[in-house]
Scaffold this active site. Structure first.
Site, PDB file in Angstrom:
ATOM      1  N   ASP A   1      -2.680  -4.398 -29.922  1.00  0.00           N
ATOM      2  CA  ASP A   1      -3.383  -4.494 -28.647  1.00  0.00           C
ATOM      3  C   ASP A   1      -2.848  -3.412 -27.720  1.00  0.00           C
ATOM      4  O   ASP A   1      -1.698  -2.992 -27.823  1.00  0.00           O
ATOM      5  CB  ASP A   1      -3.181  -5.885 -28.038  1.00  0.00           C
ATOM      6  CG  ASP A   1      -4.077  -6.153 -26.838  1.00  0.00           C
ATOM      7  OD1 ASP A   1      -5.029  -5.384 -26.621  1.00  0.00           O
ATOM      8  OD2 ASP A   1      -3.821  -7.137 -26.123  1.00  0.00           O
TER       9      ASP A   1
ATOM     10  N   TYR B   1      -6.876  -6.404 -23.130  1.00  0.00           N
ATOM     11  CA  TYR B   1      -7.844  -7.216 -23.869  1.00  0.00           C
ATOM     12  C   TYR B   1      -8.515  -6.478 -25.030  1.00  0.00           C
ATOM     13  O   TYR B   1      -9.720  -6.575 -25.222  1.00  0.00           O
ATOM     14  CB  TYR B   1      -8.922  -7.771 -22.924  1.00  0.00           C
ATOM     15  CG  TYR B   1      -8.415  -8.182 -21.573  1.00  0.00           C
ATOM     16  CD1 TYR B   1      -7.333  -9.057 -21.447  1.00  0.00           C
ATOM     17  CD2 TYR B   1      -8.991  -7.707 -20.398  1.00  0.00           C
ATOM     18  CE1 TYR B   1      -6.850  -9.447 -20.198  1.00  0.00           C
ATOM     19  CE2 TYR B   1      -8.519  -8.082 -19.151  1.00  0.00           C
ATOM     20  CZ  TYR B   1      -7.447  -8.952 -19.057  1.00  0.00           C
ATOM     21  OH  TYR B   1      -6.979  -9.318 -17.821  1.00  0.00           O
ATOM     22  N   HIS B   2      -7.724  -5.787 -25.842  1.00  0.00           N
ATOM     23  CA  HIS B   2      -8.272  -5.055 -26.986  1.00  0.00           C
ATOM     24  C   HIS B   2      -7.609  -5.477 -28.297  1.00  0.00           C
ATOM     25  O   HIS B   2      -7.138  -4.628 -29.055  1.00  0.00           O
ATOM     26  CB  HIS B   2      -8.087  -3.545 -26.795  1.00  0.00           C
ATOM     27  CG  HIS B   2      -8.768  -2.986 -25.597  1.00  0.00           C
ATOM     28  ND1 HIS B   2      -8.383  -1.791 -25.000  1.00  0.00           N
ATOM     29  CD2 HIS B   2      -9.827  -3.435 -24.879  1.00  0.00           C
ATOM     30  CE1 HIS B   2      -9.165  -1.553 -23.965  1.00  0.00           C
ATOM     31  NE2 HIS B   2     -10.050  -2.529 -23.870  1.00  0.00           N
ATOM     32  N   PRO B   3      -7.560  -6.759 -28.630  1.00  0.00           N
ATOM     33  CA  PRO B   3      -6.907  -7.153 -29.881  1.00  0.00           C
ATOM     34  C   PRO B   3      -7.704  -6.702 -31.104  1.00  0.00           C
ATOM     35  O   PRO B   3      -8.934  -6.826 -31.137  1.00  0.00           O
ATOM     36  CB  PRO B   3      -6.871  -8.684 -29.785  1.00  0.00           C
ATOM     37  CG  PRO B   3      -8.043  -9.029 -28.906  1.00  0.00           C
ATOM     38  CD  PRO B   3      -8.111  -7.922 -27.900  1.00  0.00           C
TER      39      PRO B   3
END
Length: 607
Positions: free
Chosen positions: A352, A539-541
């Site tokens: 992330d 918020y980029h898993p």
């Protein structure tokens, strides 16, 4: 069910909601909490409790909506798109609104982090909020609408890691272009080889420009950054105006882009919302996936797939569903008391982008909160005005620290955003989460590490694996290299306060809640303090169902996105990324679904 912000009482107790804030929440509830999608022909009733389809797609998010559109192009195929959340509300269409911690957000949180996620991020015990869309459109219905692709080197790295040249930049570029309807004529003219027009997903600038966004742009130029087109595949180091997944002043989620134009028109596509898939049905002897079990309004249903089940539930819920079905690591399944059916490293390799909000400043917006009612009426009538944007967050810089020497490759992304607080002189003091981005009295600069080495995991809850949220552990900054890159980025970006643009505007760095008074700003310890007190997720898993070679024991799916060792099951979403890209992940997820659709068509139409 109407959309609504959650925990309003707690939020107002924390921030001291003013009469203007309460008036705002009331207006939102009255005018934009409903969904216009309810007007579509009702195609949500299954034929019976054990229906069958050719393809069952689990999750109507950034990937699932694309798959449903492309696969239903084949008239002879019968498609079911099943989504746990509700219809997309009108509130989501308004770019200026925050959808976090509302009824269309799963509202996940991380496990306690060893370095990041301090209380300043909004939670206690070093836990970070981890928003995920629970709605038609998934996280594309609650995100910041950034259109980004990362670097061409990211996809060439995928090709090297997987041994499959079809995942290289040149191979995936046509799929980016296929979905895209870019409406910025200047970018199309200057980079025709990199962009597409006429696709389902509209890409454009916001129609409203905040009065401070040009100031931010000029300050980055003062720092020596050239203006670049960051999605063209060329040198992305520089400053750019942000491209967005927006259409005429409104958010365009993948639900809006790929589902609304065909919904009710393609009779071979059934959409089932408010239906939570709880288990994948697997024949234990043949290892063939037969269908899924779901819950909807206290009813348990079964649907069967003649050809394939496709998981597009995202980097958190796709691994959760696999593990609930007995597919995963033996130790994780054992501690959650789930019988193992098939051993795979599901849930590992979580990556992330970590963000440090290290530079706060007083900065007032031109729109006034007292005019919110008029601004809302204007947006509803025209889709223009302050609510058609995200305020000052309209510019992005990609920078290269001294720790990254390769030409054209950025290791940091930098942006500025504003929020409304109770005290202008104290960053993050009682920020009201639900206020539109157009109204702010302070701004902060987010410095994002684009290529972290740290790896985390997603695991099932030990006590209630189906009903409870999974255990999410990003493990930010656990690799020492990540902290060194971030310190280098923070040291570089602090120089923006020395630019002529900032000096003329009177913008000064504010107290960073304890760090300024304790430490010498010239020492690494100061930046270490800022990292520990002001870091969190953007918020980029990705990566939790990693794609890899046949001999890669850390891979969950192969390069055709089929789950290894099982039949008739694929994963198509951001979880398959073997390594995180240098940018926001929504557009790459759409690309993955576009390519997966062609892979599926090629296999089944030629057999």
């Amino acid at each position: 069910m109407a959309w609504q912000p959650l925990a309003v009482r707690e939020e107002c107790a924390r921030t001291g909601c003013s009469p203007q804030v309460m008036a705002f929440l009331t207006l939102v509830n009255i005018y934009v909490s409903h969904s216009n999608d309810r007007l579509f022909d009702n195609n949500q009733n299954l034929e019976d409790s054990s229906s069958s389809y050719d393809f069952v797609i689990v999750g109507a998010g950034s990937a699932g909506c694309v798959l449903a559109n492309r696969l239903s192009e084949i008239e002879d195929w019968k498609i079911l798109l099943i989504e746990a959340g509700n219809e997309e509300p009108l509130a989501s269409d308004i770019p200026g609104f925050s959808m976090e911690r509302s009824s269309i957000d799963y509202g996940y949180t991380t496990e306690p982090e060893p370095v990041a996620c301090p209380e300043a991020c909004g939670l206690t015990n070093n836990r970070c909020p981890y928003p995920r869309g629970k709605v038609m459109g998934g996280s594309s219905s609650i995100n910041g609408m950034w259109y980004a692709r990362g670097s061409r080197y990211d996809y060439d790295e995928w090709a090297n890691l997987t041994g499959d040249p079809d995942w290289s930049y040149q191979a995936v570029l046509p799929y980016f272009k296929k979905s895209e309807d870019l409406r910025v004529k200047k970018v199309l003219k200057e980079h025709p080889e990199a962009h597409g027009s006429g696709g389902y997903q509209t890409v454009d600038y916001f129609p409203y420009e905040d009065n401070n966004s040009r100031l931010i742009f000029d300050a980055f130029r003062d720092m020596g950054l050239n203006e670049v087109e960051y999605t063209s595949g060329d040198d992305m180091v520089g400053v750019s105006k942000l491209l967005r997944t927006t259409i005429q002043g409104s958010r365009q989620s993948t639900n809006g882009a790929f589902i609304r134009p065909i919904r009710g028109r393609r009779k071979n596509l059934t959409i089932l919302s408010n239906a939570k898939v709880t288990k994948i049905i697997i024949d234990p002897e043949t290892k063939r996936v037969e269908g899924v079990i779901y819950r909807r309004r206290r009813r348990i249903g079964y649907v069967y797939a003649n050809k394939e089940v496709i998981l597009s539930a995202g980097s958190i819920d796709s691994p959760k569903l696999l593990m609930l079905s007995g597919i995963g690591p033996a130790d994780v399944l054992k501690e959650s008391r789930v019988p193992q059916i098939h051993k795979l490293p599901v849930g590992s390799n979580l990556q992330d982008h970590v963000n440090v909000l290290g530079f706060g400043m007083t900065m007032s917006s031109r729109p006034q909160l007292e005019n919110f009612r008029n601004d809302l009426a204007y947006w509803l009538s025209t889709h223009e005005g302050p609510l058609s944007s995200t305020g000052v967050m309209d510019v992005v810089a990609h920078v290269q620290t001294p720790l990254e020497s390769r030409a054209g490759i950025a290791d940091m992304q930098v942006h500025v955003f504003g929020q409304l607080t109770q005290r202008e002189d104290e960053p993050k003091s009682k920020v009201n989460l639900y206020m539109p981005f157009a109204y702010y009295n302070w701004a902060n600069m987010g410095v994002v590490l684009l290529k972290p080495r740290s790896r985390g995991s997603v695991k099932l809850s030990k006590t209630s694996p189906e009903a409870s949220a999974p255990r999410i552990s990003p493990n930010y900054f656990t690799d020492p290299d990540d902290k060194q890159h971030m310190i280098a980025g923070l040291r570089m970006m602090r120089g923006i306060f020395e630019t002529e643009t900032f000096k003329k505007a009177g913008l000064k760095l504010l107290n960073m809640q304890g760090c300024d008074q304790q430490l010498d700003k010239n020492e690494d310890e100061y930046f270490d303090c800022v990292i520990r007190r002001h870091s969190g997720t953007v918020y980029h898993p990705v990566g939790t169902c990693k794609m890899g070679r046949e001999d890669d024991e850390t891979a969950v799916v192969d390069t055709k996105l089929k789950v290894r060792g099982l039949k008739a099951l694929r994963v198509v979403d951001a979880s398959i990324m073997p390594s995180i890209i240098r940018g926001n992940t929504n557009a790459p997820t759409i690309m993955i679904a576009e390519r997966a659709s062609d892979l599926i068509k090629l296999e089944w139409l030629s057999s």
